[in-house]
Design an enzyme around this catalytic site. Sequence first.
Site, mmCIF file in Angstrom:
data_model
loop_
_atom_site.group_PDB
_atom_site.id
_atom_site.type_symbol
_atom_site.label_atom_id
_atom_site.label_comp_id
_atom_site.label_asym_id
_atom_site.label_seq_id
_atom_site.Cartn_x
_atom_site.Cartn_y
_atom_site.Cartn_z
ATOM 1 N N CYS A 78 0.861 -1.192 0.000
ATOM 2 C CA CYS A 78 0.000 0.000 0.000
ATOM 3 C C CYS A 78 0.887 1.227 0.000
ATOM 4 O O CYS A 78 2.074 1.133 -0.350
ATOM 5 C CB CYS A 78 -0.987 -0.026 1.166
ATOM 6 S SG CYS A 78 -0.231 -0.032 2.808
ATOM 7 N N ASN A 80 2.238 1.470 4.343
ATOM 8 C CA ASN A 80 2.528 0.201 5.040
ATOM 9 C C ASN A 80 2.198 0.279 6.530
ATOM 10 O O ASN A 80 2.855 -0.343 7.361
ATOM 11 C CB ASN A 80 3.982 -0.254 4.824
ATOM 12 C CG ASN A 80 4.273 -1.692 5.252
ATOM 13 O OD1 ASN A 80 5.390 -2.016 5.662
ATOM 14 N ND2 ASN A 80 3.299 -2.566 5.179
ATOM 15 N N CYS A 116 -1.503 0.686 7.296
ATOM 16 C CA CYS A 116 -2.946 0.401 7.405
ATOM 17 C C CYS A 116 -3.339 -0.833 6.586
ATOM 18 O O CYS A 116 -3.541 -1.920 7.133
ATOM 19 C CB CYS A 116 -3.785 1.599 6.962
ATOM 20 S SG CYS A 116 -3.558 3.071 7.993
ATOM 21 N N ARG A 117 -3.441 -0.683 5.271
ATOM 22 C CA ARG A 117 -4.031 -1.749 4.454
ATOM 23 C C ARG A 117 -3.140 -2.975 4.293
ATOM 24 O O ARG A 117 -3.581 -4.106 4.521
ATOM 25 C CB ARG A 117 -4.420 -1.190 3.076
ATOM 26 C CG ARG A 117 -5.541 -0.190 3.135
ATOM 27 C CD ARG A 117 -5.644 0.592 1.841
ATOM 28 N NE ARG A 117 -4.503 1.487 1.676
ATOM 29 C CZ ARG A 117 -4.261 2.207 0.590
ATOM 30 N NH1 ARG A 117 -5.082 2.112 -0.442
ATOM 31 N NH2 ARG A 117 -3.218 3.001 0.530
ATOM 32 N N SER A 118 -1.879 -2.758 3.879
ATOM 33 C CA SER A 118 -1.044 -3.936 3.615
ATOM 34 C C SER A 118 -0.655 -4.704 4.879
ATOM 35 O O SER A 118 -0.593 -5.944 4.826
ATOM 36 C CB SER A 118 0.179 -3.586 2.756
ATOM 37 O OG SER A 118 1.038 -2.672 3.385
ATOM 38 N N ASP A 127 -8.079 3.718 0.856
ATOM 39 C CA ASP A 127 -7.185 4.168 1.922
ATOM 40 C C ASP A 127 -8.017 4.670 3.103
ATOM 41 O O ASP A 127 -8.774 5.628 2.960
ATOM 42 C CB ASP A 127 -6.316 5.300 1.345
ATOM 43 C CG ASP A 127 -5.259 5.770 2.318
ATOM 44 O OD1 ASP A 127 -5.311 5.382 3.501
ATOM 45 O OD2 ASP A 127 -4.383 6.533 1.879
#
Length: 146
Positions: free
Chosen positions: A8, A11, A13-15, A117
């Site tokens: 993401c 690095n 939050c999402r990934s 995001d």
Amino acid sequence: MTRVLFVCLGNICRSPAAEGVLRAKAKARGLSVIADSAGTGGWHVGDPPDDRMRAAALNRGYDLSAQRARQVSKDDFETFDYVLAMDASNLSDLQAIAPPGHNAIVRKLLGTDDVPDPYYGGDDGFDHVLDLVEVAVDALIAEVGC
Ligand code: 4NP
């Protein structure tokens, strides 16, 4: 052993969530997989995942506390079988640094859709990320048969 890198922007939050979900699902099913994550940007290198993401993940049984952010590198395209972007912007950033002749499968985690995001939004956004990631990781496990 299949090696999967989730990418993401930050690095944090999402990934990291995707890494934690794949680790947990693979472990629960006794599957061999290496899961990691990285950001296209370097602002948060060395940081643990965002508190809001850690809390939302822990609420579903995923402990992200040991993870630390790092920036994606050209070597990652050799190290990993799959390099999976969270959104279209992440994917185009990855394509811009991918070394010629690498063998990794580089695409968005959700195929056509983006994992939005959640960083500047409310708490709902973090749960929404987990909803999307859990379904996508199940599909990934079915695809790679790991
Ligand atoms: P991520 O979210 O890409 O899912 O980790 C973000 C984290 C930090 C920033 C942007 C997105 N940031 O601008 O610092």
